[in-house]
Design a protein around this motif. Structure first.
Motif, PDB file in Angstrom:
ATOM      1  N   SER A 132       8.477 -11.354   0.515  1.00 20.29           N
ATOM      2  CA  SER A 132       8.042 -10.178  -0.267  1.00 20.29           C
ATOM      3  C   SER A 132       6.524 -10.096  -0.233  1.00 20.29           C
ATOM      4  O   SER A 132       5.847 -10.565  -1.147  1.00 20.29           O
ATOM      5  N   GLY A 133       6.005  -9.573   0.861  1.00 23.25           N
ATOM      6  CA  GLY A 133       4.563  -9.380   0.993  1.00 23.25           C
ATOM      7  C   GLY A 133       4.305  -7.895   1.145  1.00 23.25           C
ATOM      8  O   GLY A 133       4.019  -7.192   0.173  1.00 23.25           O
ATOM      9  N   SER A 134       4.504  -7.401   2.361  1.00 23.71           N
ATOM     10  CA  SER A 134       4.389  -5.948   2.576  1.00 23.71           C
ATOM     11  C   SER A 134       5.439  -5.232   1.741  1.00 23.71           C
ATOM     12  O   SER A 134       5.171  -4.188   1.149  1.00 23.71           O
ATOM     13  N   THR A 315      -7.442   3.282   1.217  1.00 25.04           N
ATOM     14  CA  THR A 315      -6.592   2.785   2.311  1.00 25.04           C
ATOM     15  C   THR A 315      -7.304   2.962   3.649  1.00 25.04           C
ATOM     16  O   THR A 315      -7.345   2.050   4.486  1.00 25.04           O
ATOM     17  N   VAL A 316      -7.869   4.158   3.861  1.00 21.46           N
ATOM     18  CA  VAL A 316      -8.580   4.429   5.121  1.00 21.46           C
ATOM     19  C   VAL A 316      -9.760   3.464   5.271  1.00 21.46           C
ATOM     20  O   VAL A 316      -9.995   2.883   6.329  1.00 21.46           O
ATOM     21  N   LEU A 317     -10.468   3.265   4.172  1.00 22.96           N
ATOM     22  CA  LEU A 317     -11.646   2.403   4.179  1.00 22.96           C
ATOM     23  C   LEU A 317     -11.276   0.948   4.486  1.00 22.96           C
ATOM     24  O   LEU A 317     -11.933   0.274   5.277  1.00 22.96           O
ATOM     25  N   LYS A 318     -10.209   0.471   3.863  1.00 21.95           N
ATOM     26  CA  LYS A 318      -9.769  -0.912   4.083  1.00 21.95           C
ATOM     27  C   LYS A 318      -9.460  -1.131   5.569  1.00 21.95           C
ATOM     28  O   LYS A 318      -9.853  -2.136   6.171  1.00 21.95           O
ATOM     29  N   LEU A 319      -8.769  -0.170   6.163  1.00 19.46           N
ATOM     30  CA  LEU A 319      -8.399  -0.281   7.574  1.00 19.46           C
ATOM     31  C   LEU A 319      -9.644  -0.288   8.458  1.00 19.46           C
ATOM     32  O   LEU A 319      -9.823  -1.164   9.314  1.00 19.46           O
ATOM     33  N   LEU A 320     -10.538   0.673   8.226  1.00 19.24           N
ATOM     34  CA  LEU A 320     -11.744   0.787   9.048  1.00 19.24           C
ATOM     35  C   LEU A 320     -12.614  -0.456   8.918  1.00 19.24           C
ATOM     36  O   LEU A 320     -13.074  -1.023   9.915  1.00 19.24           O
ATOM     37  N   TRP A 321     -12.843  -0.878   7.665  1.00 18.11           N
ATOM     38  CA  TRP A 321     -13.751  -1.996   7.428  1.00 18.11           C
ATOM     39  C   TRP A 321     -13.196  -3.297   8.050  1.00 18.11           C
ATOM     40  O   TRP A 321     -13.908  -4.000   8.770  1.00 18.11           O
ATOM     41  N   GLU A 374      -0.953  -2.565   9.538  1.00 23.53           N
ATOM     42  CA  GLU A 374       0.229  -1.739   9.838  1.00 23.53           C
ATOM     43  C   GLU A 374       0.642  -0.954   8.596  1.00 23.53           C
ATOM     44  O   GLU A 374       0.979   0.235   8.670  1.00 23.53           O
ATOM     45  N   ILE A 375       0.592  -1.625   7.445  1.00 26.36           N
ATOM     46  CA  ILE A 375       0.993  -0.950   6.203  1.00 26.36           C
ATOM     47  C   ILE A 375      -0.009   0.147   5.845  1.00 26.36           C
ATOM     48  O   ILE A 375       0.368   1.241   5.423  1.00 26.36           O
ATOM     49  N   GLN A 376      -1.317  -0.133   6.067  1.00 29.95           N
ATOM     50  CA  GLN A 376      -2.323   0.913   5.789  1.00 29.95           C
ATOM     51  C   GLN A 376      -2.052   2.129   6.686  1.00 29.95           C
ATOM     52  O   GLN A 376      -2.149   3.276   6.251  1.00 29.95           O
ATOM     53  N   ARG A 377      -1.702   1.858   7.967  1.00 31.47           N
ATOM     54  CA  ARG A 377      -1.435   2.983   8.889  1.00 31.47           C
ATOM     55  C   ARG A 377      -0.200   3.763   8.444  1.00 31.47           C
ATOM     56  O   ARG A 377      -0.159   4.987   8.557  1.00 31.47           O
ATOM     57  N   ASN A 378       0.818   3.040   7.952  1.00 26.91           N
ATOM     58  CA  ASN A 378       2.013   3.741   7.445  1.00 26.91           C
ATOM     59  C   ASN A 378       1.624   4.675   6.297  1.00 26.91           C
ATOM     60  O   ASN A 378       2.063   5.820   6.240  1.00 26.91           O
ATOM     61  N   ILE A 379       0.786   4.149   5.379  1.00 27.20           N
ATOM     62  CA  ILE A 379       0.396   4.950   4.206  1.00 27.20           C
ATOM     63  C   ILE A 379      -0.393   6.187   4.668  1.00 27.20           C
ATOM     64  O   ILE A 379      -0.161   7.308   4.207  1.00 27.20           O
ATOM     65  N   ILE A 380      -1.332   5.949   5.596  1.00 20.42           N
ATOM     66  CA  ILE A 380      -2.152   7.075   6.077  1.00 20.42           C
ATOM     67  C   ILE A 380      -1.254   8.119   6.764  1.00 20.42           C
ATOM     68  O   ILE A 380      -1.377   9.328   6.531  1.00 20.42           O
ATOM     69  N   ALA A 381      -0.304   7.626   7.578  1.00 19.96           N
ATOM     70  CA  ALA A 381       0.585   8.552   8.302  1.00 19.96           C
ATOM     71  C   ALA A 381       1.394   9.395   7.310  1.00 19.96           C
ATOM     72  O   ALA A 381       1.485  10.620   7.450  1.00 19.96           O
ATOM     73  N   GLU A 382       1.938   8.716   6.292  1.00 15.13           N
ATOM     74  CA  GLU A 382       2.842   9.437   5.380  1.00 15.13           C
ATOM     75  C   GLU A 382       2.088  10.260   4.341  1.00 15.13           C
ATOM     76  O   GLU A 382       2.423  11.423   4.109  1.00 15.13           O
ATOM     77  N   ARG A 383       1.056   9.618   3.711  1.00 15.14           N
ATOM     78  CA  ARG A 383       0.449  10.300   2.552  1.00 15.14           C
ATOM     79  C   ARG A 383      -0.773  11.126   2.891  1.00 15.14           C
ATOM     80  O   ARG A 383      -1.085  12.068   2.189  1.00 15.14           O
ATOM     81  N   VAL A 384      -1.499  10.744   3.962  1.00 11.89           N
ATOM     82  CA  VAL A 384      -2.694  11.526   4.299  1.00 11.89           C
ATOM     83  C   VAL A 384      -2.332  12.596   5.332  1.00 11.89           C
ATOM     84  O   VAL A 384      -2.656  13.772   5.181  1.00 11.89           O
ATOM     85  N   LEU A 385      -1.620  12.162   6.393  1.00 17.53           N
ATOM     86  CA  LEU A 385      -1.321  13.110   7.472  1.00 17.53           C
ATOM     87  C   LEU A 385      -0.006  13.856   7.250  1.00 17.53           C
ATOM     88  O   LEU A 385       0.285  14.833   7.943  1.00 17.53           O
ATOM     89  N   GLY A 386       0.808  13.358   6.289  1.00 21.85           N
ATOM     90  CA  GLY A 386       2.072  14.042   5.982  1.00 21.85           C
ATOM     91  C   GLY A 386       3.094  13.956   7.096  1.00 21.85           C
ATOM     92  O   GLY A 386       3.956  14.835   7.241  1.00 21.85           O
TER      93      GLY A 386
END
Ligand SMILES: Cc1cc2nc3c(=O)[nH]c(=O)nc-3n(C[C@H](O)[C@H](O)[C@H](O)COP(=O)(O)OP(=O)(O)OC[C@H]3O[C@@H](n4cnc5c(N)ncnc54)[C@H](O)[C@@H]3O)c2cc1C
Length: 390
Positions: A132-134, A315-321, A374-386
C-alpha cells in the motif's frame, strides 16, 4: 534576542538578524556537507523551537505567534536562501500541526501541539505499508474497538524518522468490512507503547533514515483518534495540502545552486566531443526547466499567500523538480569521472569529497517519495488534461 511579532514586518526584520546570527553559530559546529545529517537537523530543530519559530501561524492561546501565511512563506524563503538545514521534526511542523489545528479536538491540540512547538516530541508519518504505497487506500493496518480505545495491528514501511520519533500519525482501517478509502481513520500512535517496534531500513546511501514499524496489539486511547472513525482519508488528503508549496522552496534553491556548480564543473572538465555537445545541450534544457520550476514555485506561493492550496500545480512541480534534479545529478557523476566512485565511510557518513555521490544516490528516491513519477503523470493526465482512464 527578542523577536517581535506585533506585525509581520517587525517579525521579519528581527528574524532576519536571528537567522544570520544563529546560522553563523551553526556553521562553527557543522561543516556545510554535514547539514543533511540528523545531528545537525536535530540541532537546528532545537534552535527554531527555543526561539518559538515553528508555531508562526498558530493561535496565541496555543503558544503561536498568530502571523499570516505570507509571513510564514517569507520566513521559509529566508531560511531557504541561507541554505538552512531541514529541521528534524519538519513533518510535524508542516503536516501534523496544521492538521491538528484544523481537525483536532481542543484536548488533542493541548496535548500534542506543545511537544512540537517545544521540540520535545518528534513525529513520523505512518501511511505506507508493504503493498500500500501508490495504492494508499488499500491500507490493511487494522484498529479494532476494545474498551475505551482501539487495538492496532499492522505493518508500516518507509516511515521517515520513526527511529527518532515518539509519535506516529497513522492511517488505519477501523471498519473491517470497508474497502478502499472508506473505513480508514487517522490515529496518533505512541511508538513507545507496548507492541510497537521500529526497525531501520538501510538506504542506498548507507544511511538509515527510514524504517519499518510493526504494531502488534498496540493500545491507542479513543482520544488519539483525529476526526470520526472513517474520516481518515479526508483528513490525510487535506494534510497533504498543508505544506502549501513551501516544501519546494529550499528544493528549488538547492537545484539552482547545483545547476551552477555543474555548469562550472562542465567548463573545468572540458569533456571531448561528442560528449561535450551532448552535455551542453542537456545542461541548457535543464537550465530552462529550472527557470520554469522557479516561476511555478513563485506562482504557487503567491496564490497560497492569499489562501488557496497548490492542488494539481503541486503535482506538476513535484514531477518537474524531481526528474530535473535526477538528470542533473547524473551529469555531475559523468563529469566527476572516477571521483564519483567515492562513497560513505564505514560509519555511513559522507566526506566533503563524496557529497556529490550522496546527492546522486539520494536523488533516486525523489521520484518515489510523496508519490512516484508514474502516479504524478496519472494525476496530471486525469485531472489536468482530462484524459480518460486507461
Ligand atoms: C525517501 C522516502 C521517504 C518516504 N517516507 C515515507 C513516510 O515518512 N511515511 C510513509 O507513509 N511513506 C513514506 N514513503 C513511502 C512512499 O510514499 C512510497 O514509496 C510511494 O508512495 C510508492 O509506493 P511503493 O514504494 O509501495 O511503490 P509501489 O506503489 O509498489 O509502486 C511500484 C512501482 O509501480 C508503479 N505504479 C504503481 N501503481 C501505478 C499506477 N496506478 N500506474 C502506473 N504506475 C504505477 C510505481 O510508479 C512504481 O514505479 C517514503 C518513500 C521514500 C522513497
Amino acid at each position: 534576542m527578542n523577536i517581535r511579532d506585533n506585525t509581520d514586518g517587525a517579525f521579519l526584520a528581527d528574524v532576519e538578524q536571528w537567522l544570520d546570527a544563529t546560522l553563523a553559530r551553526m556553521r562553527t559546529r557543522f561543516a556545510p556537507h554535514e547539514w543533511v545529517h540528523a545531528e545537525c537537523r536535530t540541532a537546528w530543530n532545537a534552535e527554531l523551537c527555543a526561539a518559538n519559530l515553528v508555531a508562526l501561524d498558530w493561535p496565541r492561546e496555543l503558544g503561536g505567534r498568530n502571523l499570516s501565511t505570507a509571513a510564514l512563506i517569507k520566513f521559509h524563503e529566508m531560511c531557504a536562501v541561507r541554505r538552512a538545514p531541514q529541521p528534524l521534526n519538519s513533518i510535524a511542523h508542516s503536516i501534523l500541526a496544521p492538521t491538528l489545528l484544523k481537525f483536532g479536538t481542543e484536548e488533542q491540540k493541548r496535548s500534542f501541539l506543545e511537544g512540537i512547538r517545544l521540540g520535545t516530541e518528534v513525529w513520523c508519518q505512518g501511511y505506507s505499508e508493504p503493498g500500500s504505497g501508490s495504492d494508499l487506500a488499500s491500507v490493511r493496518t487494522r484498529a479494532s474497538r476494545e474498551g475505551d480505545g482501539w487495538v492496532v495491528n499492522g505493518h508500516k514501511v518507509w516511515t521517515t524518522q520513526a527511529h527518532a520519533a515518539r509519535w506516529c500519525f497513522a492511517l488505519v482501517r477501523t471498519d473491517p468490512d470497508s474497502r478502499a478509502h472508506k473505513g480508514l481513520s487517522f490515529m496518533l500512535v505512541d511508538l513507545k507503547a507496548a507492541g510497537a517496534r521500529v526497525e531501520p531500513i538501510r538506504q542506498i546511501t548507507g544511511e538509515a533514515d527510514y524504517n519499518e514499524v510493526f504494531l502488534e496489539q498496540v493500545h491507542v486511547p479513543d482520544g488519539n483518534l483525529v476526526g470520526a472513525p472513517g474520516d481518515g482519508w479526508r483528513i490525510a488528503m487535506a494534510a497533504a495540502e498543508y505544506e502549501r508549496g513551501i516544501y519546494f522552496l529550499p528544493r528549488v534553491i538547492q537545484l539552482e545552486a547545483e545547476l551552477q556548480e555543474v555548469e562550472t564543473l562542465f567548463e573545468r572538465a572540458a569533456p571531448a566531443e561528442p560528449a561535450s555537445t551532448r552535455l551542453a545541450a542537456t545542461l541548457a534544457t535543464l537550465s530552462d526547466t529550472c527557470f520554469v520550476i522557479r516561476c511555478r514555485v513563485d506562482a504557487i506561493l503567491r496564490r497560497v499567500a492569499t489562501g488557496s492550496t497548490p492542488g494539481t500545480d503541486g503535482t506538476v512541480l513535484k514531477l518537474l523538480w524531481s526528474e530535473t534534479r535526477q538528470a542533473l545529478q547524473e551529469i555531475r557523476m559523468e563529469l566527476l569521472g572516477e571521483a564519483a566512485m567515492l562513497g560513505p565511510d564505514s560509519g555511513g557518513r559522507f566526506s566533503e569529497a563524496a557529497v556529490a555521490t550522496r546527492e546522486f544516490l539520494w536523488s533516486r528516491a525523489e521520484t518515489i517519495v510523496a508519490g512516484t513519477s508514474e502516479i504524478q503523470r496519472n494525476i496530471i493526465a486525469e485531472r489536468v488534461l482530462g484524459l480518460p482512464k486507461g
